[in-house]
Design a protein around this motif. Structure first.
Motif: not given
Ligand SMILES: C[S@@+](CC[C@H](N)C(=O)[O-])C[C@H]1O[C@@H](n2cnc3c(N)ncnc32)[C@H](O)[C@@H]1O
Length: 200
Positions: A101-104, A128-132, A169-171, A191-200
């Motif tokens: 996927x491009x985004x989960x 996918x590499x670089x996905x979010x 740690x997961x990358x 309160x709720x958070x949204x965390x966004x991140x990129x896969x290496x």
């Protein structure tokens, strides 16, 4: 495995609290992630598809993953989602799917999975590499959000710093937390958070 959301599915979408929560998650994902019509997206713990419904117009396809057939039946009954959202009743941790996927994205499902590291490793393996990723859940709370002894609730929200460490740690990198919403329940505020991140 019993369907812990079987009795909740029917009236899930009637709840103002759930509608405003999913709307906040959907609009925050639209705000913080550059969505496009080429994107393959997974909605983990998609439930009845409330968040998927917000995102579907902006992407190519969503695979709505859940282990509750009752919640997914409700999702599949929504004709407006049929073009873009495919329901998949499967535990992707034990039984991964081949699609990358491009985004989960996920809303309020992380706290239902005991081993967060294994879950995030599974997300990384499905990207996918670089996905979010774009994951929303409760900040650490005192354990009152769910009724005492609720089956299938493994975390009383999440400590952001601890979750950030696991993500690193997961990358994942470019990790950013946003406060996107506050749930009012039984006179208390969560309160709720949204965390966004990129896969290496
Ligand atoms: C609180 S509901 C949230 C549903 C939806 N994301 C929403 O915001 O309305 C949590 C969902 O996560 C699902 N879930 C729990 N454990 C899961 C797992 N291991 N894999 C996939 N879905 C899971 C439940 O069946 C339920 O539909």
């Amino acid at each position: 495995m019993s369907d812990l959301f079987n009795d909740k599915a029917k009236d899930w979408d009637i709840s103002e609290r759930k509608l405003s929560m999913s709307s906040a998650v959907g609009s925050s994902i639209i705000k913080y992630i550059r969505l496009n019509q080429q994107m393959d997206v997974m909605d983990f713990g998609a439930g009845t598809g409330l968040v998927s419904g917000h995102i579907a117009p902006f992407i190519k396809k969503i695979v709505a993953v859940d282990i509750s057939q009752a919640m997914l039946d409700k999702l599949s009954s929504k004709t407006e989602l049929q073009d873009k959202v495919e329901a998949l009743c499967q535990d992707i941790i034990c039984n991964p799917i081949e699609t990358k996927f491009d985004l989960i994205m996920s809303a309020m499902a992380l706290h239902h999975v005991n081993d967060t590291t294994t879950l995030l490793n599974s997300f990384a393996a499905h990207l996918k590499p670089g996905a979010k990723i774009a994951l929303a859940d409760l900040d650490k709370e005192d354990g009152d959000f769910h009724p005492k002894g609720s089956e299938g609730v493994f975390h009383s929200g999440f400590d952001r710093a601890a979750l950030q460490k696991i993500l690193e740690n997961v990358g994942f990198h470019n990790i950013q937390f946003f406060t996107i919403h506050t749930i009012n329940k039984s006179g208390k505020q969560y309160p709720m958070f949204l965390v966004i991140a990129d896969k290496h």
